[in-house]
Design a protein around this motif. Structure first.
Motif, short mmCIF file in Angstrom:
data_model
loop_
_atom_site.label_atom_id
_atom_site.label_comp_id
_atom_site.label_asym_id
_atom_site.label_seq_id
_atom_site.Cartn_x
_atom_site.Cartn_y
_atom_site.Cartn_z
N ALA A 1 0.84 -1.21 0.00
CA ALA A 1 0.00 0.00 0.00
C ALA A 1 0.87 1.26 0.00
CB ALA A 1 -0.90 0.00 1.23
N ASN A 2 0.38 2.31 -0.61
CA ASN A 2 1.11 3.58 -0.69
C ASN A 2 2.41 3.47 -1.46
OD1 ASN A 2 -0.46 5.57 0.53
ND2 ASN A 2 0.00 4.75 2.56
N ASN A 3 2.47 2.53 -2.42
CA ASN A 3 3.66 2.36 -3.26
C ASN A 3 4.93 2.07 -2.45
OD1 ASN A 3 1.74 3.81 -5.00
ND2 ASN A 3 3.41 3.72 -6.46
N SER B 1 7.58 3.77 -7.60
CA SER B 1 6.46 4.18 -8.45
C SER B 1 6.06 3.03 -9.35
CB SER B 1 6.86 5.40 -9.28
OG SER B 1 7.79 5.00 -10.24
N LEU B 2 4.86 3.11 -9.90
CA LEU B 2 4.39 2.07 -10.80
C LEU B 2 5.33 1.95 -12.00
CD1 LEU B 2 0.51 2.26 -11.03
CD2 LEU B 2 1.92 0.33 -10.35
N LEU C 1 -7.15 5.09 -1.20
CA LEU C 1 -6.34 5.51 -2.34
C LEU C 1 -4.96 4.87 -2.27
CD1 LEU C 1 -7.34 9.23 -2.14
CD2 LEU C 1 -7.89 7.70 -4.01
N ALA C 2 -4.58 4.45 -1.06
CA ALA C 2 -3.28 3.80 -0.88
C ALA C 2 -3.17 2.56 -1.76
CB ALA C 2 -3.10 3.43 0.58
N HIS C 3 -4.33 1.96 -2.11
CA HIS C 3 -4.30 0.74 -2.91
C HIS C 3 -4.46 1.00 -4.39
CE1 HIS C 3 -4.47 -1.27 0.85
NE2 HIS C 3 -5.65 -0.76 1.14
N LEU C 4 -4.49 2.27 -4.75
CA LEU C 4 -4.71 2.62 -6.16
C LEU C 4 -3.67 1.97 -7.06
CD1 LEU C 4 -7.09 4.28 -6.93
CD2 LEU C 4 -5.65 6.28 -7.13
N ALA C 5 -2.42 1.96 -6.61
CA ALA C 5 -1.33 1.41 -7.43
C ALA C 5 -1.56 -0.08 -7.69
CB ALA C 5 0.01 1.63 -6.75
N ARG D 1 -4.18 -1.65 -7.85
CA ARG D 1 -5.38 -1.93 -8.67
C ARG D 1 -5.29 -1.28 -10.04
NH1 ARG D 1 -9.76 -3.70 -4.54
NH2 ARG D 1 -8.40 -3.74 -2.75
N HIS D 2 -4.14 -0.74 -10.35
CA HIS D 2 -3.96 -0.10 -11.65
C HIS D 2 -3.99 -1.16 -12.75
CE1 HIS D 2 -2.23 2.36 -14.81
NE2 HIS D 2 -2.46 3.41 -14.06
N PRO D 3 -4.57 -0.81 -13.91
CA PRO D 3 -4.64 -1.79 -15.00
C PRO D 3 -3.29 -2.41 -15.39
CG PRO D 3 -5.96 0.12 -15.54
CD PRO D 3 -5.29 0.43 -14.24
N VAL D 4 -2.19 -1.70 -15.22
CA VAL D 4 -0.91 -2.30 -15.63
C VAL D 4 -0.56 -3.50 -14.74
CG1 VAL D 4 0.12 -0.28 -16.70
CG2 VAL D 4 0.43 -0.64 -14.27
N PRO E 1 10.19 8.81 -13.12
CA PRO E 1 11.35 8.26 -12.42
C PRO E 1 12.19 7.33 -13.28
CG PRO E 1 9.31 7.27 -11.63
CD PRO E 1 8.92 8.37 -12.54
N VAL F 1 4.45 0.21 -22.21
CA VAL F 1 3.45 0.15 -21.13
C VAL F 1 3.54 1.42 -20.28
CG1 VAL F 1 2.74 -1.07 -19.04
CG2 VAL F 1 3.35 -2.36 -21.08
N GLN G 1 0.22 3.38 -20.77
CA GLN G 1 -0.71 3.04 -19.68
C GLN G 1 -0.51 3.90 -18.44
OE1 GLN G 1 -3.07 0.89 -20.40
NE2 GLN G 1 -2.13 0.42 -22.37
N LEU G 2 0.68 4.50 -18.30
CA LEU G 2 0.92 5.27 -17.08
C LEU G 2 1.05 6.77 -17.35
CD1 LEU G 2 3.42 2.82 -15.35
CD2 LEU G 2 1.10 3.33 -14.62
N TYR H 1 -15.54 5.46 0.50
CA TYR H 1 -15.08 4.83 1.72
C TYR H 1 -16.20 4.08 2.46
CZ TYR H 1 -10.72 7.37 1.18
OH TYR H 1 -9.54 7.84 0.71
N TRP I 1 -14.81 0.20 -5.12
CA TRP I 1 -14.20 0.07 -6.46
C TRP I 1 -15.24 -0.10 -7.55
CZ3 TRP I 1 -9.38 1.36 -5.98
CH2 TRP I 1 -8.73 1.12 -4.77
N PHE J 1 -6.13 3.45 6.07
CA PHE J 1 -5.37 4.52 5.44
C PHE J 1 -6.18 5.81 5.33
CE2 PHE J 1 -3.56 0.58 3.93
CZ PHE J 1 -2.22 0.79 4.15
N GLN K 1 -4.81 9.38 6.60
CA GLN K 1 -3.71 9.99 5.84
C GLN K 1 -4.20 10.49 4.49
OE1 GLN K 1 -1.00 6.61 5.12
NE2 GLN K 1 -1.38 6.90 2.97
N GLU K 2 -5.34 9.98 4.04
CA GLU K 2 -5.80 10.36 2.71
C GLU K 2 -6.56 11.68 2.70
OE1 GLU K 2 -7.41 6.74 1.10
OE2 GLU K 2 -5.40 5.92 0.98
N ASN L 1 -0.70 7.46 -9.86
CA ASN L 1 -1.34 6.16 -10.06
C ASN L 1 -2.68 6.21 -10.77
OD1 ASN L 1 0.78 4.88 -8.71
ND2 ASN L 1 -0.20 5.14 -6.72
#
Lengths: 279, 330
Positions: free
Chosen positions: A168-170, A204-205, A227-231, A233-236, B27, B48, B52-53, B104, B109, B169, B172-173, B184
């Motif tokens: 989580a959170n990358n 980073s992703l 949002l911490a799990h966004l990475a 769940r990213h399509p890539v 990066p 990719v 994709q990113l 939340y 999702w 989390f 913090q969000e 992301n």
């Protein structure tokens, strides 16, 4: 006040015979809660921390009548435990207060590596005495650690598959972490450690995709939205999931590795064997 | 071609350049040419990363920036108030609160289209509250006061909602929802926001003549045939749709809605109609530049983009205030 301070040792003295039998165990630490609930008969546990009742940490229904403490000395004192288990850090004041009042308080060291994990279990063995499930667990972990990592054993480091943890959170895990040890022991090369990460590090992703690990290791447990799990769940990342190149670490590894480290190591080793076969 | 048009043309030309800059920033160093050539279905890691990113993130920055810029311009025009701004008047926090409640506590999702729709509803409700609280034709100070009150209340509700959210989390969000982020994000978020931003932009664009008439004063606008509630409602809905959808996927990015219309207003000769699309362009450019700054100089420990837009936007604003004071127009 003086009256109370005189009375308390007397009270504690009255409980002394029970103390030897260790029939009333309390815990002041989240991980020790879990270990007690897992391995000790429920009637012997008088109190665990309130966190044990939290959905994030609860592994099963809690025994009835169990007191959930908030790490305060007086609430434990009232329950008259003959053994209080405390962690290395946290609830220190309550632990020392109880100790001053004559309660048997034992500090069990926290574990951040496989070696420390064995020490932690060893400390528990010496305080809990004969406890079959704990023995089984301890022996299993010991024998797993005695085995060499598969890649080293076969002498062919060229075929070592690579892995990268994306939490989580990358966050990724470097060479100083237990998660890294598990990966290495299972015969994977942890790419984060090879790139110089020692502890937790942001990744980073893009860096995940560019590193092209054979296995992407995620941390499980959290089902609620963040949002911490966004990475993760990213399509890539979906491409990894579709190809079965994902391994999910159990959430317990994060807060109480003693519960699941052995099992996780076995599963990771199996995963590696699948990998080598498929190549 | 006069100087103003030249600057506008420059903004238009700068956008694709900034897009290339954004695609080259990150990066990881990638071979941009071959990644572009390998096409959007490319399997290589460079392809990719690019398709994709970086691509969805850069396009999302443009869409969100355009929505905020245009929303700010429309708001300043409709309320005839230079301090009106989506974030300042609670539009963004209304949208964010609705999104937080849905994400939340609700469908998480699987939210899909419901997310931007609900955020738009939240944005609309918030701006309506401010409008009702301040009253029609409110002075700048009364409007800002109402906006600050509603905004503070909604921000507190956001913090409260996140405090009790089941996710570990959530607390913090708060930072994300208050400062915004593009990290992301992928095509799914872009596709979720874009249709609503486009509809909002169309609504605002169709109301451009109303905004022009309104610049002559409310009575003149009525005498020109722009009476009734239809026009202000359409503008409000347009702002809510554009800004609400942007906030639902990128959080509340401040300052763009406030600063951008002020920056481009001299370029369109104070025309509130032309200001709409000029602000959209400039907003897209400003947010994209802010994102390039985030990617290149701040790295993985990401400073939230809302803080960066304030860093870029605030000095411009200082300059604007100083030059206006010199000219004696403020």
């Amino acid at each position: 006040m003086r009256y109370v301070s005189r009375l308390l040792p007397l009270l504690l003295l009255a409980m002394a015979p029970v103390a030897l039998a260790q029939e009333r165990i309390a815990s002041l630490n989240l991980c020790l809660d879990q270990l007690l609930l897992e391995w000790v008969a429920p009637e012997k546990i008088v109190s665990v921390t309130w966190l044990a009742g939290d959905d994030h940490y609860r592994r099963g229904p809690l025994p009835e009548g169990l007191h959930l403490n908030r790490g305060r000395a007086e609430e434990l004192l009232k329950l008259g435990p003959d053994l209080v288990l405390a962690g290395q850090y946290g609830a220190g004041r309550a632990a020392s207060r109880l100790h001053e009042l004559g309660v048997r308080v034992v500090k069990i060291p926290d574990a951040y590596s496989l070696e420390q994990l064995l020490q932690q279990l060893q400390a528990l063995r010496s305080v809990l005495g004969k406890n079959p499930p704990l023995e089984v667990h301890y022996n299993k972990l010991q024998s797993l650690l005695a085995l060499q990592a598969p890649a080293v054993a076969s002498g062919k480091t060229g075929e070592t598959p690579t892995a990268l943890i994306l939490s989580a959170n990358n966050i990724t895990y470097g060479s100083g972490m237990l998660e890294h040890q598990l990966l290495e022991r299972a015969g994977f090369r942890n790419l984060a450690a090879e790139q110089g990460a020692q502890q937790l590090q942001k990744v980073s992703l893009e860096e995940v995709i560019a590193a092209q690990p054979d296995l992407l290791v995620l941390y499980g447990g959290e089902k609620d939205f963040a949002l911490a799990h966004l990475a993760t769940r990213h399509p890539v990342i979906r491409r990894y999931i579709e190809r079965g190149r994902v391994f999910t670490l159990p959430a317990e590894l994060g807060f109480c590795p003693a519960l699941v480290a052995g099992e996780t190591l076995e599963k990771l080793t199996e995963k590696r064997a699948e990998f080598v076969e498929s190549q | 071609m006069n100087r103003s048009n030249a600057i506008l043309t420059l903004i238009v030309l700068a956008l694709p350049l900034a897009l290339i800059g954004a695609l080259a920033s990150g990066p990881v160093t990638i071979d941009l040419g071959s990644a572009l050539a390998s096409g959007w279905r490319g399997e290589g890691s460079d392809a990719v990363i690019l398709w994709q990113l970086r691509m969805p993130r850069a396009l999302l920055a443009m869409v969100v920036g355009a929505a905020l810029g245009m929303g700010g311009a429309a708001m300043q025009g409709m309320l005839r108030n230079p301090l009106a701004e989506p974030a300042l008047l609670g539009v963004s926090s209304g949208a964010a609160l609705a999104a937080i409640l849905l994400l939340y506590y609700g469908l998480a999702w699987q939210a899909g289209w419901l997310l931007p729709l609900l955020a738009i509803g939240g944005a609309f409700a918030a701006v309506a509250c401010v409008w009702l609280l301040a009253g029609r034709g409110a002075s700048a100070s009364r409007l800002v006061l109402a906006g600050v009150a509603i905004n503070a209340f909604l921000s507190a509700l956001m913090a409260l909602a996140l405090n009790y959210a089941p996710s570990m989390f959530a607390m913090q969000e708060i930072v994300f929802w208050l400062l915004g982020s593009l990290a992301n994000r992928g095509w799914d978020q872009l596709l979720l926001a874009f249709p609503f931003v486009a509809v909002g932009a169309l609504l605002l664009f169709s109301g451009r003549n109303y905004l022009r008439a309104l610049s002559l004063g409310e009575a003149s606008a009525v005498s020109l045939g722009y009476g009734g509630r239809r026009y202000p409602l359409a503008i409000l809905l347009g702002i809510a749709a554009a800004v609400g959808a942007a906030v639902a996927v990128a959080g509340t990015i401040g300052f763009i809605g406030l600063v951008v219309p002020h920056l481009v207003r001299p370029l369109v000769r104070q025309d509130p109609g032309r200001l709409l699309w000029a602000s959209a362009l400039a907003g897209a450019l400003l947010l994209l530049l802010a994102d390039i700054l985030v990617l290149n100089f701040i790295g993985a420990q990401e400073l939230r983009i809302g803080a960066v837009t304030a860093f870029i936007g605030a000095p411009f604003f200082f300059w604007l205030i100083v030059s206006a004071r010199r000219a004696g127009t403020l």
